[in-house]
Design a protein around this motif. Structure first.
Motif, PDB file in Angstrom:
ATOM      1  N   ASP A 119       7.645   1.124   6.437  1.00 30.40           N
ATOM      2  CA  ASP A 119       6.953   2.120   5.605  1.00 30.40           C
ATOM      3  C   ASP A 119       5.486   2.274   5.999  1.00 30.40           C
ATOM      4  N   GLN A 138       6.957 -12.216   2.503  1.00 33.89           N
ATOM      5  CA  GLN A 138       7.262 -11.906   1.099  1.00 33.89           C
ATOM      6  C   GLN A 138       8.302 -12.943   0.686  1.00 33.89           C
ATOM      7  N   TYR A 175       8.894  -4.660  -8.843  1.00 33.63           N
ATOM      8  CA  TYR A 175       9.815  -5.650  -8.264  1.00 33.63           C
ATOM      9  C   TYR A 175      10.387  -6.545  -9.359  1.00 33.63           C
ATOM     10  N   TYR A 182      17.577  -0.929  -3.459  1.00 38.00           N
ATOM     11  CA  TYR A 182      16.519  -1.837  -3.887  1.00 38.00           C
ATOM     12  C   TYR A 182      15.164  -1.194  -3.655  1.00 38.00           C
ATOM     13  N   TRP A 216       5.967 -11.772  -8.469  1.00 38.49           N
ATOM     14  CA  TRP A 216       6.374 -11.859  -7.065  1.00 38.49           C
ATOM     15  C   TRP A 216       5.583 -12.934  -6.326  1.00 38.49           C
ATOM     16  N   TYR A 225       1.174  -5.133  -3.454  1.00 38.81           N
ATOM     17  CA  TYR A 225       1.939  -5.872  -2.445  1.00 38.81           C
ATOM     18  C   TYR A 225       1.227  -5.851  -1.094  1.00 38.81           C
ATOM     19  N   HIS A 226       0.822  -4.668  -0.654  1.00 44.74           N
ATOM     20  CA  HIS A 226       0.262  -4.567   0.700  1.00 44.74           C
ATOM     21  C   HIS A 226      -1.100  -5.233   0.817  1.00 44.74           C
ATOM     22  N   GLU A 255      17.545  -0.367 -10.756  1.00 38.06           N
ATOM     23  CA  GLU A 255      17.841  -1.517  -9.902  1.00 38.06           C
ATOM     24  C   GLU A 255      18.281  -2.640 -10.828  1.00 38.06           C
ATOM     25  N   SER A 304       9.752  -8.198   4.858  1.00 35.71           N
ATOM     26  CA  SER A 304      11.192  -7.963   4.950  1.00 35.71           C
ATOM     27  C   SER A 304      11.764  -7.393   3.654  1.00 35.71           C
ATOM     28  N   THR A 305      13.031  -6.995   3.739  1.00 39.35           N
ATOM     29  CA  THR A 305      13.795  -6.712   2.531  1.00 39.35           C
ATOM     30  C   THR A 305      14.265  -8.050   1.962  1.00 39.35           C
ATOM     31  N   ASP A 306      15.187  -8.020   1.022  1.00 41.30           N
ATOM     32  CA  ASP A 306      15.692  -9.266   0.428  1.00 41.30           C
ATOM     33  C   ASP A 306      16.605  -9.998   1.425  1.00 41.30           C
ATOM     34  N   MET A 352      11.569  -0.630  -2.664  1.00 41.07           N
ATOM     35  CA  MET A 352      10.711  -1.243  -1.644  1.00 41.07           C
ATOM     36  C   MET A 352       9.250  -0.943  -1.892  1.00 41.07           C
TER      37      MET A 352
HETATM   38  N1  AG3 Z   1       9.397  -5.463   0.974  1.00 42.32           N
HETATM   39  C1  AG3 Z   1      10.463  -5.773   0.077  1.00 42.32           C
HETATM   40  C2  AG3 Z   1      10.162  -6.668  -1.041  1.00 42.32           C
HETATM   41  C3  AG3 Z   1      11.426  -7.038  -1.748  1.00 42.32           C
HETATM   42  C4  AG3 Z   1      11.829  -6.067  -2.792  1.00 42.32           C
HETATM   43  N2  AG3 Z   1      13.011  -6.572  -3.459  1.00 42.32           N
HETATM   44  C5  AG3 Z   1      13.656  -5.960  -4.430  1.00 42.32           C
HETATM   45  N3  AG3 Z   1      13.246  -4.833  -4.919  1.00 42.32           N
HETATM   46  N4  AG3 Z   1      14.719  -6.503  -4.906  1.00 42.32           N
HETATM   47  C6  AG3 Z   1       8.738  -4.274   0.626  1.00 42.32           C
HETATM   48  C7  AG3 Z   1       8.382  -3.413   1.739  1.00 42.32           C
HETATM   49  C8  AG3 Z   1       7.021  -2.876   1.500  1.00 42.32           C
HETATM   50  N5  AG3 Z   1       6.333  -2.676   2.717  1.00 42.32           N
END
Ligand code: AG3
Length: 283
Positions: free
Chosen positions: A86, A188, A225, A50, A230, A61-62, A7, A156-158, A52
């Protein structure tokens, strides 16, 4: 032969994981979905290239996106998760007996299906009877909600591609409206480190500050990440993430965690000077 997943963080920095095998790949209506096995990070999910969620560090993260708000809002029973197909956020939420309803609003059914098939360590709790999945764009779903939820978790994603709308002023304003009078929203919040990420982080922060009376940022170390550093946003109508935090009652729940602790809860709101400054610039 060596296979690597990379990445790219900037044109001049990237992160690579050696891959044993590609488990799954598809192009859905919304994004490219890939799942790989790797010797160092175990199984992992990438969306549009990307990262996740990896088997080795997703717990960080979770746990941080769920237990921080749950330890502050002791009455959070009706919860909305936006994104999070996920299942990792749901897995942490169903550990609370007091949680009655979890609405998961995920835009892409193929992410949920792929995770149910290949990522049981996160998706294995999606069949909990308290969980209902709505396959819809979170930006649209939230427009119709008024004083419905105690807690909204934006996983979310980015801020580009399918997740873009989840970083807009309109979205945060609608989250405010969708929350009950003591409601909390956690999101996030991207990384402060590389320029591109920092700009996105500031933009999101500015809009959240404009939409909520209380808005604080906390951090975690997530190796997979961008930069590993983060951030998460804690925004609320009246609960303060530190003043309304009750460590003893959280400990009494006996939820075993691997990253979150009640001491860390207080510590994670202490940010490095340069991050404080980035936030101040937009507050
Ligand atoms: N949510 C995404 C976080 C952002 C990741 N960004 C990146 N790799 N550039 C993660 C989902 C987990 N449930």
């Amino acid at each position: 032969m060596e296979l690597w997943f990379s990445e790219r963080y900037t044109p001049n920095a990237q992160f690579s994981i050696r891959v044993d095998k590609q488990i799954f790949s598809t192009q859905s209506e919304f994004q490219r979905i890939d799942i790989f096995d790797s010797p160092e990070f175990g199984r992992f999910l990438a969306l549009d290239g990307y990262l996740m969620c990896t088997e080795k560090d997703e717990f960080i993260y979770h746990e941080m996106i769920v237990h921080v708000p749950m330890a502050v809002h002791k009455n959070a029973r009706k919860i909305l998760v936006i994104g999070g197909g996920d299942g990792g956020v749901v897995r942490e939420l169903v550990r609370y007996d007091r949680v009655e309803t979890i609405h998961l609003v995920e835009i892409d059914p193929e992410v949920v299906q792929a995770c149910k098939n290949y990522m049981p360590f996160t998706a294995g709790w999606l069949n909990d009877p308290r969980v209902t999945i709505f396959y819809e764009d979170g930006l649209k779903y939230i427009r119709r909600q008024v004083e419905e939820y105690d807690l909204i978790i934006v996983d979310s994603t980015d801020p580009f591609g399918p997740g873009e709308g989840l970083f807009t002023k309109e979205f945060y304003g609608n989250c405010f409206k969708a929350l009950k009078e003591d409601g909390v929203m956690v999101n996030q919040h991207e990384s402060p480190f590389y320029e591109n990420d920092a700009v996105a982080m500031q933009r999101a922060h500015k809009r959240i500050v404009q939409s909520f009376p209380i808005s604080r940022v906390y951090q975690a170390h997530i190796p997979s990440y961008s930069s590993g550093h983060w951030l998460f946003g804690f925004a609320s109508k009246k609960l303060h993430p530190l003043r309304d935090f009750d460590p003893e009652s959280w400990k009494a729940l006996n939820i075993k965690t691997r990253y979150y602790t009640t001491v860390l809860h207080t510590g994670c709101f202490a940010l490095p000077a340069y991050v404080e400054e980035l936030l101040r610039e937009v507050e």
